[in-house]
Design a protein around this motif. Sequence first.
Motif, short mmCIF file in Angstrom:
data_model
loop_
_atom_site.label_atom_id
_atom_site.label_comp_id
_atom_site.label_asym_id
_atom_site.label_seq_id
_atom_site.Cartn_x
_atom_site.Cartn_y
_atom_site.Cartn_z
N GLY A 49 0.74 -1.14 -0.12
CA GLY A 49 0.12 0.01 0.02
C GLY A 49 1.01 1.21 0.06
N THR A 50 2.04 1.15 0.74
CA THR A 50 2.87 2.63 0.73
C THR A 50 3.67 2.36 -0.51
OG1 THR A 50 3.03 2.22 3.06
CG2 THR A 50 4.81 3.25 1.82
N MET A 51 4.12 1.45 -0.91
CA MET A 51 4.91 1.36 -2.35
C MET A 51 4.04 1.71 -3.62
SD MET A 51 7.90 1.15 -1.06
CE MET A 51 8.76 1.19 -2.30
N LEU A 52 2.92 1.30 -3.52
CA LEU A 52 2.02 1.54 -4.70
C LEU A 52 1.17 2.63 -4.45
CD1 LEU A 52 1.18 -2.19 -5.28
CD2 LEU A 52 2.58 -0.93 -6.69
N ASP A 53 1.47 3.56 -3.56
CA ASP A 53 0.63 4.71 -3.02
C ASP A 53 -0.85 4.45 -2.82
OD1 ASP A 53 0.16 7.51 -2.67
OD2 ASP A 53 -0.26 7.90 -4.77
N LEU A 54 -1.34 3.49 -2.14
CA LEU A 54 -2.56 3.23 -1.91
C LEU A 54 -3.57 4.43 -1.38
CD1 LEU A 54 -4.84 1.07 -2.09
CD2 LEU A 54 -4.29 0.63 0.48
N PRO A 55 -2.97 5.37 -0.52
CA PRO A 55 -3.64 6.47 -0.13
C PRO A 55 -4.09 7.48 -1.26
CG PRO A 55 -1.87 6.12 1.47
CD PRO A 55 -1.72 5.22 0.33
N GLY A 56 -3.12 7.42 -2.30
CA GLY A 56 -3.63 8.32 -3.44
C GLY A 56 -4.43 7.64 -4.34
N HIS A 57 -5.16 6.47 -4.23
CA HIS A 57 -6.03 5.70 -4.55
C HIS A 57 -7.18 5.35 -3.77
CE1 HIS A 57 -2.49 5.06 -7.14
NE2 HIS A 57 -2.93 5.36 -8.31
N ALA A 58 -7.31 6.08 -2.72
CA ALA A 58 -8.09 5.75 -1.56
C ALA A 58 -9.71 5.41 -2.18
CB ALA A 58 -8.14 6.66 -0.41
N GLY A 59 -10.11 6.13 -3.12
CA GLY A 59 -11.30 6.03 -3.75
C GLY A 59 -11.53 4.74 -4.77
N GLN A 60 -10.33 4.11 -4.94
CA GLN A 60 -10.29 2.86 -5.86
C GLN A 60 -10.80 1.89 -4.81
OE1 GLN A 60 -10.45 3.00 -9.20
NE2 GLN A 60 -10.66 4.91 -8.79
N LEU A 61 -10.61 1.88 -3.58
CA LEU A 61 -10.92 0.97 -2.79
C LEU A 61 -12.39 0.61 -2.55
CD1 LEU A 61 -8.62 1.50 0.41
CD2 LEU A 61 -8.65 -0.48 -1.09
N GLY A 62 -13.24 1.53 -3.00
CA GLY A 62 -14.71 1.24 -3.17
C GLY A 62 -15.47 0.69 -1.93
N ALA A 63 -16.01 -0.47 -2.18
CA ALA A 63 -16.74 -0.98 -1.10
C ALA A 63 -15.80 -1.70 -0.04
CB ALA A 63 -17.83 -2.04 -1.44
N THR A 64 -14.57 -1.84 -0.36
CA THR A 64 -13.52 -2.34 0.58
C THR A 64 -13.07 -1.48 1.28
OG1 THR A 64 -11.79 -2.32 -1.01
CG2 THR A 64 -13.29 -4.11 -1.48
N TYR A 65 -13.23 -0.28 1.27
CA TYR A 65 -12.55 0.72 1.88
C TYR A 65 -12.53 0.32 3.69
CZ TYR A 65 -11.26 5.41 3.63
OH TYR A 65 -10.53 6.36 4.30
N ALA A 66 -13.64 -0.26 4.05
CA ALA A 66 -13.82 -0.62 5.36
C ALA A 66 -12.81 -1.71 5.74
CB ALA A 66 -15.35 -0.95 6.03
N ILE A 67 -12.40 -2.59 5.38
CA ILE A 67 -11.68 -3.56 5.47
C ILE A 67 -10.25 -3.14 6.03
CG2 ILE A 67 -10.39 -5.59 4.44
CD1 ILE A 67 -12.52 -5.86 2.38
N PRO A 68 -9.51 -2.40 5.58
CA PRO A 68 -8.16 -2.03 6.31
C PRO A 68 -8.46 -1.16 7.27
CG PRO A 68 -8.28 -0.69 4.02
CD PRO A 68 -9.23 -1.93 4.17
N ILE A 69 -9.48 -0.16 7.36
CA ILE A 69 -9.81 0.73 8.57
C ILE A 69 -10.33 -0.09 9.53
CG2 ILE A 69 -11.10 2.85 9.17
CD1 ILE A 69 -8.91 2.82 6.69
N ILE A 70 -11.35 -0.85 9.49
CA ILE A 70 -12.19 -1.39 10.65
C ILE A 70 -11.61 -2.94 10.93
CG2 ILE A 70 -14.51 -2.26 11.50
CD1 ILE A 70 -15.65 0.33 9.71
N TYR A 71 -11.55 -3.70 10.18
CA TYR A 71 -11.25 -5.10 10.11
C TYR A 71 -9.74 -5.54 10.49
CZ TYR A 71 -12.11 -10.12 9.34
OH TYR A 71 -12.02 -11.73 9.22
N VAL A 72 -8.68 -4.93 9.68
CA VAL A 72 -7.36 -5.22 9.73
C VAL A 72 -6.90 -4.93 10.96
CG1 VAL A 72 -5.19 -4.59 8.65
CG2 VAL A 72 -6.94 -5.10 7.15
N PRO A 73 -7.20 -3.81 11.70
CA PRO A 73 -6.41 -3.70 12.89
C PRO A 73 -6.92 -4.64 13.82
CG PRO A 73 -7.39 -1.63 12.32
CD PRO A 73 -7.87 -2.84 11.24
#
Length: 167
Positions: A119-143
């Motif tokens: 995510g860091t190497m591929l600039d995932l934050p710069g593509h945050a909107g591309q996570l779509g419905a999966t956005y909640a996974i790294p925010i809520i579930y992964v921790p």
Amino acid sequence: MSPATILNIHLGLGYVPWLLCFAAYIWPRLKSMDSFEAQRAIAMLHSFRFFGLVFLIPGVVGPNLPVGFAVFAAYGDFATGLLAMLTLLAARRPSLFWPLVVAFNLVGVIDIVGDYYNGTMLDLPGHAGQLGATYAIPIIYVPLLMITHVAAFYLLARSRRHRPAAT
């Protein structure tokens, strides 16, 4: 605030409520269980990680989600979930259960650390909107997943220290 900044804030703060919840409610219960039952409870949570394959479904994620992130995250979660399910199925065979506990936790940690790296190497934050419905996974579930992996390794180490020495 940019979407990248918001995602980074979410990624960091996602750990705070889970650590508070874990410390107050989950950890005291896990510590009071015998090692087998605690590991089984953790494996049960991780058995749902097959859901990570959702990162590969067009329309659920945007077309510009970095492929290197999506593929690694999807298959890492899938492998961890399958190993957790095998762990649960092997509960009656300690000679299989304990190695599978170690395996699903190792694969799971490698998956999460690899996802953060990719995510860091591929600039995932710069593509945050591309996570779509999966956005909640790294925010809520992964921790919660990472916290329980750490707990699982701690409980494994603790149970080893408290076992009587072989003669």
